[in-house]
Design a protein around this motif. Structure first.
Motif, PDB file in Angstrom:
ATOM      1  N   GLU A 120       0.828  -1.199   0.000  1.00 42.33           N
ATOM      2  CA  GLU A 120       0.000   0.000   0.000  1.00 42.33           C
ATOM      3  C   GLU A 120       0.871   1.260   0.000  1.00 42.33           C
ATOM      4  O   GLU A 120       0.624   2.235   0.696  1.00 42.33           O
ATOM      5  N   ASP A 174      -9.285   4.897  -4.708  1.00 41.73           N
ATOM      6  CA  ASP A 174      -9.487   3.449  -4.711  1.00 41.73           C
ATOM      7  C   ASP A 174      -8.418   2.705  -5.516  1.00 41.73           C
ATOM      8  O   ASP A 174      -8.240   1.496  -5.337  1.00 41.73           O
ATOM      9  N   TYR A 200      -5.418   3.018  -5.071  1.00 39.42           N
ATOM     10  CA  TYR A 200      -4.340   2.754  -4.113  1.00 39.42           C
ATOM     11  C   TYR A 200      -4.820   1.952  -2.900  1.00 39.42           C
ATOM     12  O   TYR A 200      -4.069   1.755  -1.949  1.00 39.42           O
ATOM     13  N   ASP A 201      -6.055   1.494  -2.927  1.00 41.74           N
ATOM     14  CA  ASP A 201      -6.659   0.845  -1.763  1.00 41.74           C
ATOM     15  C   ASP A 201      -7.174  -0.544  -2.145  1.00 41.74           C
ATOM     16  O   ASP A 201      -8.106  -0.673  -2.943  1.00 41.74           O
ATOM     17  N   LYS A 204      -8.941  -2.399  -0.496  1.00 39.36           N
ATOM     18  CA  LYS A 204     -10.298  -2.573   0.000  1.00 39.36           C
ATOM     19  C   LYS A 204     -11.294  -1.708  -0.777  1.00 39.36           C
ATOM     20  O   LYS A 204     -12.480  -1.692  -0.457  1.00 39.36           O
ATOM     21  N   GLY A 205     -10.794  -0.978  -1.787  1.00 40.35           N
ATOM     22  CA  GLY A 205     -11.647  -0.105  -2.575  1.00 40.35           C
ATOM     23  C   GLY A 205     -12.443  -0.840  -3.625  1.00 40.35           C
ATOM     24  O   GLY A 205     -12.459  -2.074  -3.681  1.00 40.35           O
TER      25      GLY A 205
END
Length: 460
Positions: free
Chosen positions: A310, A379, A381-382, A384-385
């Motif tokens: 991340e 999102d 970079y995520d 969980k996005g």
């Protein structure tokens, strides 16, 4: 000259600057150098006539650059590196697969350019073959580490210097006393297989920029028109690459002995006492192209590892380490392949098509049709996005597209049964159609425009 601070993160609007005009110079100059010239000689070396070679080069450049420029147009709108945006199609982790392909292709081109510059540097100063290749790697590393702004400024200067050197070289080649009439001979040598190969090699050259072309437009203001970004990139790349490839074909026909020697020294020898100066400009042009490869290989590498950690920013020390590793890898490959370079280079050109074209088709269909330019940068970079870790449908489309083109492939060590039947390699065209069509099928409903992009406008 300040070091670039940004890497794989979103470029804030307050830091955007410049105009699309600078895209013309960077893509013109990065193509107007002897690595592209080598592509032009391959058709003549395979027995195709000068006229048919020129036509094949023209078709390949005009077609391949369309896709490359369409990727470039994403840069100002998104403000992020090209391959970060691939996470929207492949997933945050899944994008590592095409990213790895990009890194390998960039490192191989770094190696190829190192071999091309070996004899030119040896002509400028006494050194061994291996030392010359190492020097190319060191110079590339230094410029690439400084980053974005130096790359653009170097591109502007090299547009002028390279034009002066190679335009003069063209005149000198036409006046060359050994065989000046050869370039004007009628186009009698035609082979469909060789003609198709020239088109594929030329298209491969410009298509190869697709995975990182937006890296050099992402600092432009978000209100830059898409058409302006597209056309300045397209004209710079297509003009520079075709002109240099055509010069390569001319050199191969007018001075056939140049095919068996280093093209840089062959051209510089035409300048007589000015040969060292011409060699210096030619070498710097190749270094500039190498810098693009290294910079983008670095961006793709940190994007791969950044997904699993991340990571959103990269320190200067980390940047230096990553670039150093990539430069060393390319240097070692160049040293190992330098004495059977022609086959190595031809396979790189065609081989990258097989792996990058399906990615290009998927990315462009998603951006211009499915999502219409609307993405959530946060999102990307995520894990969980909304884009998740892996997009299994896209990965399946990518895999099927590559597998589906295997029968159409033709390399020095493998020929698919359809390619053998046709006596031509049309896998690049099949890859575009197959990947684009399959991706449309699994994403038949265009995404809603509700997924805003930090307040930015949709693609025009």
């Amino acid at each position: 000259m300040k070091l670039e601070k940004r890497s794989i993160e979103f470029v804030p609007h307050s830091e955007r600057y410049g105009t699309p005009r600078r895209l013309f110079t960077i893509w013109f100059s990065s193509n107007f150098q002897v690595t592209a010239l080598m592509v032009g000689t391959l058709g003549i070396a395979s027995g195709l006539s000068f006229g048919w070679t020129l036509l094949g080069l023209l078709i390949g450049n005009l077609v391949g650059t369309v896709f490359m420029a369409a990727h470039s147009a994403q840069g100002p709108h998104l403000g992020i590196p090209q391959m970060i945006q691939s996470r929207a199609q492949f997933g945050v982790y899944g994008a590592a697969i095409p990213l790895l392909v990009m890194v390998v292709a960039a490192v191989l081109f770094l190696a190829a350019s190192g071999v091309l510059m070996r004899d030119a540097l040896k002509a400028l100063m006494p050194m061994s073959d291996d030392q010359a290749i190492v020097l190319v790697g060191v110079l590339t590393f230094v410029i690439g580490f400084v980053g974005y702004e130096l790359i653009h400024r170097l591109g502007a200067w090299m547009s002028v210097l390279s034009t002066l050197v190679f335009a003069t070289a063209m005149v000198l080649i036409l006046l060359y006393p050994l065989d000046p009439a050869a370039t004007m001979a009628p186009s009698t040598g035609f082979s469909f297989a060789a003609f198709n190969l020239v088109i594929a090699q030329a298209a491969s050259w410009t298509l190869g920029y697709g995975p990182y072309v937006a890296d050099y437009s992402r600092y432009l203001p978000a209100n830059v028109r898409t058409r302006d970004t597209f056309w300045t990139t397209y004209c710079g790349c297509a003009l520079g690459s075709f002109a240099m490839m055509a010069l390569g074909a001319l050199l191969a026909v007018a001075i056939p002995t140049a095919l068996g020697h280093d093209p840089a020294t062959a051209i510089a020898s035409l300048f007589g006492p000015w040969a060292p100066l011409a060699l210096a400009v030619i070498a710097l042009g190749v270094i500039q192209y190498n810098v693009l490869c290294l910079y983008s290989a670095y961006m793709s590498t940190v994007t791969i590892f950044g997904a699993f950690g991340e990571l959103k920013q990269v320190t200067a020390a980390a940047k230096a380490v990553v670039m150093a590793v990539l430069s060393i890898a390319a240097t070692l490959i160049a040293i190992a392949t330098q004495y059977h370079f022609d086959t190595f280079f031809a396979d790189i050109l065609i081989g990258q098509l097989y792996l990058l074209i399906p990615w290009s088709a998927i990315n462009l269909v998603d951006y211009y049709w499915v999502c219409r330019g609307h993405y959530s940068v946060a999102d990307l970079y995520d894990i969980k996005g909304r884009y998740g870790r892996f997009n299994r449908r896209t990965l399946a489309v990518y895999a099927v597209s590559i597998i589906g083109t295997i029968p159409f492939m033709k390399l020095s060590f493998y020929t698919g049964f359809i390619a053998q039947w046709l006596d031509a390699d049309i896998s690049w065209a099949m890859g575009l159609v197959l990947a684009g069509a399959l991706y449309c099928m699994v994403n038949s409903r265009p995404a809603s425009a509700s997924a805003g992009l930090y307040g930015q406008h949709p693609v025009e």
